[in-house]
Design an enzyme around this catalytic site. Structure first.
Site, mmCIF file in Angstrom:
data_model
loop_
_atom_site.group_PDB
_atom_site.id
_atom_site.type_symbol
_atom_site.label_atom_id
_atom_site.label_comp_id
_atom_site.label_asym_id
_atom_site.label_seq_id
_atom_site.Cartn_x
_atom_site.Cartn_y
_atom_site.Cartn_z
ATOM 1 N N CYS A 96 -51.189 -136.912 -17.937
ATOM 2 C CA CYS A 96 -51.597 -138.259 -18.359
ATOM 3 C C CYS A 96 -50.503 -139.277 -18.040
ATOM 4 O O CYS A 96 -49.394 -139.172 -18.544
ATOM 5 C CB CYS A 96 -51.916 -138.203 -19.852
ATOM 6 S SG CYS A 96 -51.487 -139.647 -20.816
ATOM 7 N N CYS A 120 -48.740 -141.021 -20.824
ATOM 8 C CA CYS A 120 -47.795 -140.149 -21.537
ATOM 9 C C CYS A 120 -46.470 -140.093 -20.800
ATOM 10 O O CYS A 120 -45.402 -140.072 -21.408
ATOM 11 C CB CYS A 120 -48.346 -138.736 -21.664
ATOM 12 S SG CYS A 120 -49.943 -138.652 -22.492
#
Ligand SMILES: Cc1cc2nc3c(=O)[nH]c(=O)nc-3n(C[C@H](O)[C@H](O)[C@H](O)COP(=O)(O)OP(=O)(O)OC[C@H]3O[C@@H](n4cnc5c(N)ncnc54)[C@H](O)[C@@H]3O)c2cc1C
Length: 503
Positions: A58, A61
């Site tokens: 991600c 992230c």
């Protein structure tokens, strides 16, 4: 071109300031997964934990990573400015093995952050909109600053990224601060136990003449160490002692050769469980790098043992501690001084009171000597000057009347009975008061006999001799112990028990 280059450059600079790994900014966030999540969290000494659920693919992230690590560096790792307050962890939900774990916390986006006491995570789950949940979703932690603000609001603290190592509230306290501080020392007692064992192994200190004193010290720990984890770990080592350090192989004054070189005993035996040593001190943390720590932890261990032994064990425990310091405390001056003070004791100790007060007054003699030395050399810890302990502030009732200086030395009229009561309360009950003393049987073979043996949380009374006898009679520590026990059956039993009476 140049605009893009300078953009990349400044972005790098920002990342650097946030910390993008590398030697200056080590990643101190603790990675958890489904197999260690419960165990690691339940063993954490921190009051609170943050768990970040993320996915390694991600992009948001990835961008968030340096922010999270910047906050983590305040709390985690050997260079933490505020150790022991908040335990910063993360779980990669993109790993197959963690699917169930992430479901337990109803993860609906990445990164998703939670806050709560570590023990609540260990046994817990999170369901959206459920009230009274002790685990909370952190809804405003999208930058390092915002996450730290969020934490500060929760804790009523004012932690800042400008806080410098050691210049912090943990050391603003002193020897003289409130009684409750010692509750945090339980983690240092674990830390010192694990460190001492490491030192013994590193320095190859188990020799034929030091073997028996060590076994006796371990027996004392199995019976009276304030941490259950350490009682259990020590029992495991004790049960396997003959296997690990066979008496026949040890020769006088020569180092012990590990029989099978690929089997370093420390790899299979952790004296206080897998999470210890943690690499930092809490109660015993100095304001300088080279002060306090180990030797402070060792004193706390000695005091906490001294108030836990029974009257009948007190003399034995005294001898065992003297021999242990003499053989295994690698500070040469310290061990010589201490042993001299041991040698001056001519009558056997009859009571716990006598023994605990002896350790206390011996410690004060050391303090008194060091007070002068540190004054002359200026090598003490400025935030923890040596003092005669406990101060009037800590224990008003310990003082009988105004103390006098006679020939330059301080003469205090102690109420010894009150000092003893204070020691019992301080190093007994208070020390163990906030301790989450969980044992998770990794192998799944819990054994009620060993649990009984090591479960006495306070000053209680498994007679030292019985401790090993029970440990030996049990197979709860897995195949090795059973194997050892089966072998022992054919041998002379008492030889391996080292009854403490014969010290
Ligand atoms: C057995 C032993 C012998 C040592 N001998 C020497 C030596 O000869 N020379 C040397 O330079 N250093 C010696 N040291 C180290 C020294 O005593 C200190 O441990 C070290 O300087 C760190 O000091 P500290 O400020 O952390 O407090 P420490 O003295 O380590 O005490 C730790 C904590 O115990 C509490 N405490 C203090 N006094 C007492 C007391 N009388 N009774 C109960 N609790 C108390 C306080 O809360 C204190 O913070 C010895 C240590 C040990 C364990």
């Amino acid at each position: 071109g140049s605009a893009a280059a300078s953009f990349v450059g400044s972005r790098r600079a920002i990342l650097r300031s946030l910390g993008d790994g590398g030697p200056d900014h080590p990643d101190v966030v603790v990675d958890l997964n489904s197999s260690n999540f419960d165990r690691v969290l339940s063993a954490s000494p921190a009051s609170f934990a943050v768990v970040e659920f993320f996915a390694h693919w991600c992009p948001a992230c990835r961008n968030y990573k340096p922010h999270y690590e910047k906050v983590a560096r305040l709390f985690n790792g050997p260079d933490a400015v505020h150790p022991g307050n908040v335990f910063m962890t993360r779980v990669d939900c993109a790993e197959k093995m963690n699917t169930k774990l992430c479901d337990r916390f109803s993860i609906s986006y990445f990164p998703m952050l939670f806050w709560g006491p570590p023990s609540k995570f260990a046994s817990g789950r999170w369901v959206p909109k459920q009230e009274n949940n002790e685990i909370q979703n952190i809804d405003d932690g999208r930058t390092a600053e915002r996450l730290l603000n969020w934490i500060n609001k929760k804790l009523g603290s004012s932690f800042s990224f400008d806080d410098e190592k050691y210049e912090n509230e943990n050391v603003a306290q002193s020897n003289d601060s409130d009684v409750g501080q010692v509750a945090r020392a339980i983690y240092d007692v674990e830390e010192v136990t694990a460190n001492a064992f490491d030192i013994i192994l590193d320095h190859k200190m188990i020799k034929s003449e030091t073997r028996a004193p060590l076994i006796k010290f371990f027996q004392l720990l199995v019976a009276h160490h304030p941490s259950k984890r350490c009682r259990q770990g020590t029992a495991e080592i004790l049960v396997n002692f003959d296997e690990l350090w066979p008496s026949g192989v040890l020769s006088n004054n020569s180092e012990f050769t590990i029989i099978s070189q690929d089997k370093d005993p420390r790899k299979s035996f952790q004296i206080c469980g897998k999470e210890v040593p943690r690499g930092y001190w809490i109660f015993c943390r100095g304001s300088r790098n080279d002060t306090r720590g180990f030797s402070c932890g060792l004193w706390v261990l000695l005091h906490s043992l001294s108030v836990r032994v029974s009257d009948g064990e007190s003399h034995t425990a005294f001898v065992v501690i003297c021999d242990f310091i003499h053989n295994f405390f690698v500070c040469d001056d310290c061990r010589r001084h201490f042993y001299e003070m041991c040698s001056r004791v001519s009558n056997p100790m009859n009571t716990t009171r006598e023994f605990a007060l002896w350790v206390w007054s011996t410690h004060n003699s050391v303090n008194e000597r060091l007070m002068r030395e540190e004054n002359d050399l200026g090598n003490g810890d400025p935030k923890f000057p040596k003092m005669i302990w406990p101060s009037r502030h800590l224990c008003p009732s310990c003082y009988l009347s105004q103390s006098k200086k006679i020939n330059g030395t301080i003469q205090i009229n102690w109420r010894r009975e009150e000092v003893f009561n204070f020691l019992v309360n301080y190093y007994g009950k208070t020390l163990a008061s906030s301790f989450r003393d969980t044992i998770i049987h990794d192998s799944g073979v819990g054994d009620s006999m060993i649990d009984d043996l090591v479960s006495s949380a306070n000053a209680v009374a498994v007679p030292i001799g019985a401790a090993l006898a029970i440990a030996v009679a049990s197979c709860s520590f897995g195949a090795l112990a059973c194997f050892w026990r089966t072998k022992q059956k054919n041998r002379k039993y008492s030889h391996h028990l080292y009854p403490l009476k014969n010290v």
